[in-house]
Design an enzyme around this catalytic site. Sequence first.
Site, PDB file in Angstrom:
ATOM      1  N   LYS A  10     -33.571  17.530   2.213  1.00 25.30           N
ATOM      2  CA  LYS A  10     -34.525  18.000   3.221  1.00 25.30           C
ATOM      3  C   LYS A  10     -34.004  19.218   3.987  1.00 25.30           C
ATOM      4  CE  LYS A  10     -37.317  13.917   3.384  1.00 25.30           C
ATOM      5  NZ  LYS A  10     -37.652  12.645   4.008  1.00 25.30           N
TER       6      LYS A  10
ATOM      7  N   ARG B  37     -32.840   6.813   0.003  1.00 27.31           N
ATOM      8  CA  ARG B  37     -33.791   7.324  -0.986  1.00 27.31           C
ATOM      9  C   ARG B  37     -33.319   8.715  -1.390  1.00 27.31           C
ATOM     10  NH1 ARG B  37     -38.141  10.636  -0.913  1.00 27.31           N
ATOM     11  NH2 ARG B  37     -39.921  10.131  -2.239  1.00 27.31           N
TER      12      ARG B  37
HETATM   13  N1  PMM Z   1     -39.619  11.412   2.176  1.00 29.80           N
HETATM   14  C1  PMM Z   1     -40.457  11.974   1.286  1.00 29.80           C
HETATM   15  C2  PMM Z   1     -41.357  11.178   0.545  1.00 29.80           C
HETATM   16  N2  PMM Z   1     -41.383   9.847   0.688  1.00 29.80           N
HETATM   17  N3  PMM Z   1     -40.563   7.903   1.715  1.00 29.80           N
HETATM   18  C3  PMM Z   1     -39.742   7.312   2.597  1.00 29.80           C
HETATM   19  N4  PMM Z   1     -39.773   5.969   2.746  1.00 29.80           N
HETATM   20  N5  PMM Z   1     -38.860   8.025   3.352  1.00 29.80           N
HETATM   21  C4  PMM Z   1     -38.774   9.381   3.265  1.00 29.80           C
HETATM   22  O1  PMM Z   1     -37.970   9.982   3.997  1.00 29.80           O
HETATM   23  C5  PMM Z   1     -39.645  10.045   2.346  1.00 29.80           C
HETATM   24  C6  PMM Z   1     -40.532   9.249   1.574  1.00 29.80           C
HETATM   25  C7  PMM Z   1     -40.444  13.459   1.104  1.00 29.80           C
HETATM   26  O2  PMM Z   1     -39.388  13.846   0.287  1.00 29.80           O
HETATM   27  P1  PMM Z   1     -39.532  14.174  -1.302  1.00 29.80           P
HETATM   28  O3  PMM Z   1     -40.609  15.208  -1.417  1.00 29.80           O
HETATM   29  O4  PMM Z   1     -38.199  14.639  -1.717  1.00 29.80           O
HETATM   30  O5  PMM Z   1     -39.938  12.935  -2.022  1.00 29.80           O
END
Ligand code: PMM
Length: 252
Positions: A207, A238
């Site tokens: 991020k 994650r």
């Molecule tokens: N961040 C993204 C998408 N889904 N779900 C949870 N539970 N926590 C997060 O911080 C989160 C998520 C966005 O990041 P990405 O585009 O790399 O998936």
Amino acid sequence: MLVMGILNVTPDSFSDGGQFDSSTAAVARGLEMVAGGADIIDIGGESTRPGAQRTSQEQELKRTIPVIKALAEQGVVVSIDTMRAEVARAAVEAGATYINDVSGGIADAEMHRTASELGVNYILMHWRGHSLDMNTKATYSDVVAEVKAELSQQIIKALTAGITPEKLLIDPGLGFAKDTDHNWELLKRIDEIVDLGYPVLIGASRKRFLGGDSPLERDEATLDVTKGLIGKGIWGVRVHVVAAHKEVISHV
Ligand code: PMM
């Protein structure tokens, strides 16, 4: 600490660059992450990067369901990253056992009831609005106290809808309506979120607040965040790069 591998099946995902936008490639990537030690694979068909437009429900289903089915059939523990109750339902029917709702139940009024009815695990993330203008909502006087209070409100709604406490997990939602300082403050005081009493998932991977010009330059910083979380009672991280995180966690 568990490792959840990120599998974004979106052509505009900021970190995959659309590389895995076909089901076959996505399934292969999912299995690669499992081989790398992923405990859960989180499959998403809608990009939530800042400024992103919404994806249609039809498109979301088309992208995610075949991948969920293929991975679940091979015994992989699958999570569906969606804000839509109907997508969550189809995903669970296809074999997903976690619903990862970045809106914590705010985006779709049917989500909590659906999760309760399906009886699967529900990850409730802190959220203030859709990606298109979420950065305008990053105003807090005490980010940790406010995230905690807003999470608590959604937790009460989830429990009232019938989600059982054993199935509920929470996430402070790094990068969602939070600026750089807010994200670091949340990480520094993560024990206050853990104090809510539910398993906590952290999504810092690649991020913007980690610095660097591009997502791929943020893997070292992502690992440093995970190292800093060890021993703090965090349920899972994650991440995009699974094996390196497994390695860091196993060395404790
Ligand atoms: N961040 C993204 C998408 N889904 N779900 C949870 N539970 N926590 C997060 O911080 C989160 C998520 C966005 O990041 P990405 O585009 O790399 O998936």
